[in-house]
Scaffold this motif. Structure first.
Motif, PDB file in Angstrom:
ATOM      1  N   GLU A 254       0.898  -1.074  -0.110  1.00  0.00           N
ATOM      2  CA  GLU A 254       0.083  -0.126  -0.049  1.00  0.00           C
ATOM      3  C   GLU A 254       0.914   1.032  -0.147  1.00  0.00           C
ATOM      4  OE1 GLU A 254      -2.448   0.145   3.508  1.00  0.00           O
ATOM      5  OE2 GLU A 254      -3.422   2.132   2.898  1.00  0.00           O
ATOM      6  N   ALA A 255       2.016   1.268   0.775  1.00  0.00           N
ATOM      7  CA  ALA A 255       2.793   2.351   0.785  1.00  0.00           C
ATOM      8  C   ALA A 255       3.623   2.549  -0.123  1.00  0.00           C
ATOM      9  CB  ALA A 255       3.739   2.474   2.088  1.00  0.00           C
ATOM     10  N   ALA A 256       3.952   1.290  -1.028  1.00  0.00           N
ATOM     11  CA  ALA A 256       4.902   1.498  -2.177  1.00  0.00           C
ATOM     12  C   ALA A 256       3.975   2.186  -3.085  1.00  0.00           C
ATOM     13  CB  ALA A 256       5.196  -0.057  -2.450  1.00  0.00           C
ATOM     14  N   MET A 257       2.682   1.909  -3.061  1.00  0.00           N
ATOM     15  CA  MET A 257       1.776   2.475  -4.422  1.00  0.00           C
ATOM     16  C   MET A 257       1.621   3.897  -4.182  1.00  0.00           C
ATOM     17  SD  MET A 257      -0.750  -0.784  -5.093  1.00  0.00           S
ATOM     18  CE  MET A 257      -1.743   0.441  -5.710  1.00  0.00           C
ATOM     19  N   LYS A 258       1.337   4.242  -2.752  1.00  0.00           N
ATOM     20  CA  LYS A 258       0.983   5.642  -2.487  1.00  0.00           C
ATOM     21  C   LYS A 258       2.064   6.577  -2.633  1.00  0.00           C
ATOM     22  CE  LYS A 258      -1.405   7.805   1.279  1.00  0.00           C
ATOM     23  NZ  LYS A 258      -2.258   7.529   2.582  1.00  0.00           N
ATOM     24  N   PHE A 259       3.447   6.011  -2.295  1.00  0.00           N
ATOM     25  CA  PHE A 259       4.462   7.097  -2.353  1.00  0.00           C
ATOM     26  C   PHE A 259       5.256   6.724  -3.503  1.00  0.00           C
ATOM     27  CE2 PHE A 259       3.065   6.682   2.143  1.00  0.00           C
ATOM     28  CZ  PHE A 259       2.437   7.994   2.294  1.00  0.00           C
ATOM     29  N   GLY A 260       5.263   5.666  -4.306  1.00  0.00           N
ATOM     30  CA  GLY A 260       6.234   5.328  -5.388  1.00  0.00           C
ATOM     31  C   GLY A 260       7.489   4.820  -4.930  1.00  0.00           C
ATOM     32  N   LEU A 261       7.338   4.175  -3.806  1.00  0.00           N
ATOM     33  CA  LEU A 261       8.576   3.404  -3.172  1.00  0.00           C
ATOM     34  C   LEU A 261       8.786   2.060  -3.891  1.00  0.00           C
ATOM     35  CD1 LEU A 261       8.750   4.610   0.334  1.00  0.00           C
ATOM     36  CD2 LEU A 261      10.465   4.884  -1.260  1.00  0.00           C
ATOM     37  N   PRO A 262       9.728   1.359  -4.015  1.00  0.00           N
ATOM     38  CA  PRO A 262      10.010  -0.146  -3.929  1.00  0.00           C
ATOM     39  C   PRO A 262       9.307  -0.881  -2.932  1.00  0.00           C
ATOM     40  CG  PRO A 262      12.155   0.873  -3.958  1.00  0.00           C
ATOM     41  CD  PRO A 262      11.299   2.037  -3.497  1.00  0.00           C
ATOM     42  N   GLU A 263       8.506  -1.791  -2.982  1.00  0.00           N
ATOM     43  CA  GLU A 263       7.780  -2.682  -1.988  1.00  0.00           C
ATOM     44  C   GLU A 263       8.947  -3.444  -1.263  1.00  0.00           C
ATOM     45  OE1 GLU A 263       4.548  -5.151  -3.175  1.00  0.00           O
ATOM     46  OE2 GLU A 263       4.565  -6.124  -1.277  1.00  0.00           O
ATOM     47  N   GLY A 264       8.667  -3.613  -0.042  1.00  0.00           N
ATOM     48  CA  GLY A 264       9.596  -4.733   0.667  1.00  0.00           C
ATOM     49  C   GLY A 264      11.053  -3.789   1.227  1.00  0.00           C
ATOM     50  N   ILE A 265      11.334  -2.770   0.809  1.00  0.00           N
ATOM     51  CA  ILE A 265      12.818  -2.497   1.208  1.00  0.00           C
ATOM     52  C   ILE A 265      12.490  -1.876   2.715  1.00  0.00           C
ATOM     53  CG2 ILE A 265      13.418  -1.546  -1.030  1.00  0.00           C
ATOM     54  CD1 ILE A 265      12.930   1.340   0.113  1.00  0.00           C
ATOM     55  N   PRO A 266      13.719  -2.314   3.515  1.00  0.00           N
ATOM     56  CA  PRO A 266      13.506  -1.792   5.072  1.00  0.00           C
ATOM     57  C   PRO A 266      13.490  -0.343   5.150  1.00  0.00           C
ATOM     58  CG  PRO A 266      15.722  -2.363   4.228  1.00  0.00           C
ATOM     59  CD  PRO A 266      14.935  -2.602   3.236  1.00  0.00           C
ATOM     60  N   VAL A 267      12.885  -0.087   6.437  1.00  0.00           N
ATOM     61  CA  VAL A 267      12.954   1.349   6.912  1.00  0.00           C
ATOM     62  C   VAL A 267      13.394   1.312   8.003  1.00  0.00           C
ATOM     63  CG1 VAL A 267      11.047   3.097   7.701  1.00  0.00           C
ATOM     64  CG2 VAL A 267      10.316   1.603   5.812  1.00  0.00           C
ATOM     65  N   ALA A 268      14.535   2.233   8.163  1.00  0.00           N
ATOM     66  CA  ALA A 268      15.271   2.303   9.555  1.00  0.00           C
ATOM     67  C   ALA A 268      14.568   3.066  10.605  1.00  0.00           C
ATOM     68  CB  ALA A 268      16.353   3.348   9.129  1.00  0.00           C
ATOM     69  N   ALA A 269      14.752   2.583  11.903  1.00  0.00           N
ATOM     70  CA  ALA A 269      14.227   3.175  13.261  1.00  0.00           C
ATOM     71  C   ALA A 269      14.183   4.545  13.016  1.00  0.00           C
ATOM     72  CB  ALA A 269      15.079   2.544  14.220  1.00  0.00           C
ATOM     73  N   ALA A 270      13.290   5.081  13.566  1.00  0.00           N
ATOM     74  CA  ALA A 270      12.881   6.487  13.880  1.00  0.00           C
ATOM     75  C   ALA A 270      14.035   7.240  14.584  1.00  0.00           C
ATOM     76  CB  ALA A 270      11.464   6.817  14.420  1.00  0.00           C
ATOM     77  N   VAL A 271      14.228   8.205  14.128  1.00  0.00           N
ATOM     78  CA  VAL A 271      15.772   9.017  14.680  1.00  0.00           C
ATOM     79  C   VAL A 271      15.096  10.575  14.882  1.00  0.00           C
ATOM     80  CG1 VAL A 271      17.660   7.391  14.370  1.00  0.00           C
ATOM     81  CG2 VAL A 271      16.835   8.980  12.416  1.00  0.00           C
ATOM     82  N   PRO A 272      15.785  11.189  15.865  1.00  0.00           N
ATOM     83  CA  PRO A 272      15.462  12.667  15.588  1.00  0.00           C
ATOM     84  C   PRO A 272      16.221  13.389  14.634  1.00  0.00           C
ATOM     85  CG  PRO A 272      16.389  11.986  17.850  1.00  0.00           C
ATOM     86  CD  PRO A 272      16.568  11.003  16.772  1.00  0.00           C
ATOM     87  N   ASP A 273      15.866  14.609  14.313  1.00  0.00           N
ATOM     88  CA  ASP A 273      16.440  15.305  13.268  1.00  0.00           C
ATOM     89  C   ASP A 273      17.614  16.104  13.699  1.00  0.00           C
ATOM     90  OD1 ASP A 273      15.114  17.075  14.799  1.00  0.00           O
ATOM     91  OD2 ASP A 273      14.778  18.450  13.326  1.00  0.00           O
TER      92      ASP A 273
END
Lengths: 552, 552
Positions: A254-273
């Motif tokens: 769903e996210a891949a389609m919505k944002f044009g990303l490749p499906e299944g790639i890892p997303v890193a842990a959230a970090v502060p700017d």
């Protein structure tokens, strides 16, 4: 194997930006920026037209979705790379920026029945209207030893999670009740991308006092504030803790389609700017110090073990670089000082700046840069916004000594810049006094790249070379490095964060070396600074606190 | 007997003014003003076009003659009184304002052979280019006990006579040689009117360290500076000393014709412009305090005996009121502070002032007046121009404590006004601590009449009612009162200065009474002021002196 790429996404205060980076060397292939349609919501609540009270600062999470949907396809398109070669994505966000949401992640403010309640909206990091709750927390634990309060050196900022959550509970219990979670915006983005509820450890540690092994502040801690708050973290902060270098999950279809990303790639842990830029500057070994120069300044030093250094904001395990301890310290005021000086610049300067078509701040710095060290005749305490380190006391305020009828705005400007450098030196001295080595000092950001005068002054005051990172996208590049480590060696990334940093960190754009003659003068001025610092800051004369109480 | 009148003439920095006054009640019948054609000569020497060095300030005595020839006939004409009923004249002048002249009174600058030499011109009180000589005098006597240096509390100003005379001697020995006298402008005017060479005691006492019984600084004193200066006063300062209440002489036929004055009327002893206003304010009894609010502030207290009050500028016998001792103290900076703040006002304020067609200084004071006591959150030390009383130390400098990002120009403005009031309170406290009573506090001048906010603030801080004299011509009215006393009872004047003051002093235009609520807050702020004052001013932290030495 073809070249691999990762995407870093930096959600700032007014806009989000993505960079697409070459995993082999960290080279930036393309970037894309999108400004939030609603920016910072601090005067009128959208839709209702309700006037917001002073100190409020909200955002609309719909802006984050719109931003992501704009910058991801755009950066991929601009880069011309094959989507298949994108192996990971990392996101950083301002923190603590907190969204009251339903269990499926829907922000309450998206629901018509809640959109008219200001407490249902996302509270931005700089929402300062919870100060009263921060005060009550600090009063409650004043003089008491508590492991969670220790992580903030006994003093919680109104920007932290707990005051914000408490404000919602106290002022809008119906919102508190309706929210299944109060989620950090960065975790919320990762939920959007992965469908998994995770909590980025670094944000939780710095903003919610999360302690490895002990977790969030206990029921007893919360009951001391208000018994009805005792299950705040249990009930409102679900999600698996993920550490830097770990994945929060993988991009869903769903996210891949919505944002044009490749499906299944890892997303890193959230970090502060504020922290992730350290990756792009190349922080790696113990003794590496990273400085971010912004509205306020943050300094991160890496080390091998837990240290209790009085006056340092916190020591967080895995707090900057995985496997290392991160010691954090900072100044409450840097760019804000100079903005104050620029705002108060006389008409004559304003006119000169207009004529030369430069910002008045630039003119002030230019005039200040023409003075010799000590020529202003001034010494200042840089506490216009309190003192974060080494005194951890926001009730302190600024001082200027040495004013005469000949004192000019550039003299004051110079004294303020020097004062922030002296304040930084108190931090360096404290680290060194407690046995920490400072091997290198690296910086990133707009000021280090744009203002050689200030960087040289810092090198002279600190008597250490200052390496300025060449990237203007320190945070987003840091995310891309993070993503490359999370992707792992088999996917074409790296085996560890440290390995990724070594390969991908930005080059050094400039190194400023101390000038011994200037340093000698600054040593004298620093002695004066320390004498004033200790007298006004360590109980010699508590005039600043009394002035605040007289002020009423 | 018909009504009698006297004329007072006040020579200021930019103009001279005459008032013609009814002797019976001090009522102003007429006044006349004339601006000096050359004003203050501080950039180019007239005639030669020579550029003057920094800090120079000269005048052309021809302007004084022209002024007198304009204002005397004009004021008499305007008044419509019979010249026969004018029974005396009194003149005050800025001091020390010194004219190198030939034995007959001709200023050297009038002579073609000298007009091209800048040292031949009249040095105005605010000629500051003799600072190096003042420094050498102060260094020479530093730490030594000397009766003449005691009259200036051990510290001579560059504005005094001796530094100016020494500068002429050192930099233009040929001028020093050619001048038969270095005469105060006020004595020079009296010479012009009477043909007699006299020296007004008050000016000599305050500006040339003249001590009753001991005279001018001795040969030994002068030899310590430069043996060749040993006969400075003997050779260059001829003339009989005349005290307040005494006549310098009578108007000659020549002067009567030149200036349209009645021949033979008495001319009062020369007095400085800063002191004579005390007459018009009604200073008479021991315990009367007079304050002049100007660029800097002067305070005169009358008393019965010689007192050594550490930190007071001087105790001069007959120094204000004949027969009384005059204790003088002051602030180095009052209007100058506010001019500094106005000069540094931000563009936004400048624009608002322009729109409302008021000076930006007025706008700043207006905004400052809207704050509650203590609301600025600031406390300042008013030492932008050093400290005259109680520390007598020009190497001190200003301090502001309590700055925040919310600090506005009006906060600083208010803190500066308060600081001058606190500085004044240190003087009042010192007088009282040494046993002097302060019975009344009277003021005169533009600020007291124009700025009720500042007067109320002073009353609140000092906890004493402040009486503001109704006259805008305090100095010239004081001269007319002086002249009425000098004329004597038989001529239709008075038997003494005290008697003349009682009859002729100006009415009180307004009295400001302390507001207990405000006073209570100021008591707290004053405690803070004193704590900072003593730490920075009495050796707790000599940072100000060290900053000056680092400054180089």
């Amino acid at each position: 194997m073809s070249k691999k790429y990762t995407i870093g996404v930096d959600f700032g205060t007014l806009s989000g930006r993505a960079v697409l980076v070459d995993v082999s060397d960290g080279g930036e292939i393309a970037s894309s920026v999108h400004e939030y349609a609603h920016g910072v919501i601090d005067s009128v609540l959208p839709g209702t037209g309700e006037s917001l009270p002073e100190l409020w600062a909200l955002q609309d999470p719909a802006d984050y979705i719109e931003t992501l949907a704009s910058i991801i396809p755009d950066v991929i398109k601009k880069s011309g790379v094959d989507k298949k070669d994108i192996i990971g994505i990392g996101v950083d966000f301002t923190a603590c920026t907190v969204i009251p949401a339903k269990a499926d992640g829907t922000p309450l403010s998206f629901l018509p029945e809640w959109a008219g309640n200001r407490h249902a909206w996302c509270k931005l990091w700089k929402h300062h209207a919870a100060q009263g709750f921060a005060d009550r927390i600090n009063e409650t634990f004043s003089g008491k030893s508590d492991p969670w309060m220790d992580t903030v050196c006994g003093k919680m900022s109104s920007e932290a999670f707990l005051p914000k959550a408490w404000q919602i509970f106290a002022e809008a219990p119906e919102v508190y009740e309706a929210a299944d979670m109060l989620i950090e915006a960065c975790d919320w983005i990762n939920l959007l991308l992965t469908g998994e509820l995770t909590v980025g450890y670094v944000i939780a540690a710095y903003k919610s006092c999360y302690l490895p092994g002990r977790g969030y502040p206990s029921r007893e801690f919360l009951s001391a504030l208000d018994p009805r708050l005792c299950d705040l973290f249990e009930k409102k902060c679900p999600g698996r803790i993920v550490y830097p270098g770990e994945a929060a999950g993988r991009v869903t279809r769903e996210a891949a389609m919505k944002f044009g990303l490749p499906e299944g790639i890892p997303v890193a842990a959230a970090v502060p700017d504020a922290h992730i830029g350290a990756f792009s500057a190349g922080l790696s070994e113990s003794g590496d110090m990273f400085g971010i120069f912004g509205t306020s300044n943050c300094y991160f030093l890496t080390g091998e073990n837990r240290r209790v250094i009085p006056g340092i904001c916190g020591t967080v395990e895995d707090g900057v670089i995985p496997g290392k301890f991160g010691y954090e310290a900072g100044l409450c005021c840097f760019g804000d000082h100079f903005a104050w000086a620029a705002k108060n610049a006389p008409a004559e300067y304003e006119n000169e700046a207009k004529e030369r078509e430069i910002p008045v701040l630039r003119l002030l710095i230019e005039k200040a840069s023409r003075l010799r060290p000590g020529e202003s005749g001034l010494v200042a305490l840089d506490w216009w916004n309190g003192n974060r380190s080494m005194l951890v006391d926001n009730s302190l305020s600024g001082v200027i000594v040495g004013m005469t009828l000949r004192t000019k705005p550039e003299d004051i400007m110079r004294a303020l810049i020097e004062a922030t450098a002296f304040g930084t030196r108190t931090i360096f001295d404290a680290f060194r006094d407690s046995g920490c080595k400072i091997r290198r000092f690296m910086t990133a950001g707009g000021v280090p790249l744009k203002d050689p005068f200030t960087m040289q002054l810092y090198a002279d005051v600190l008597r250490i070379p200052i390496e300025v990172s060449s990237t203007r996208q320190a945070a987003a590049l840091g995310d891309a490095i993070h993503a490359s480590a999370v992707a792992g060696r088999e996917a074409g990334g790296y085996g560890s964060v440290a390995e990724a940093i070594r390969a991908m960190a930005a080059k050094t754009a400039a190194t400023y070396y101390p000038d011994p003659a200037a340093s000698a003068v600054y040593d004298l001025l620093y002695e004066e600074y320390v004498r004033l610092h200790d007298w006004f800051g360590r109980g010699g004369n508590d005039v600043m606190k009394r002035l605040r109480s007289i002020h009423g």
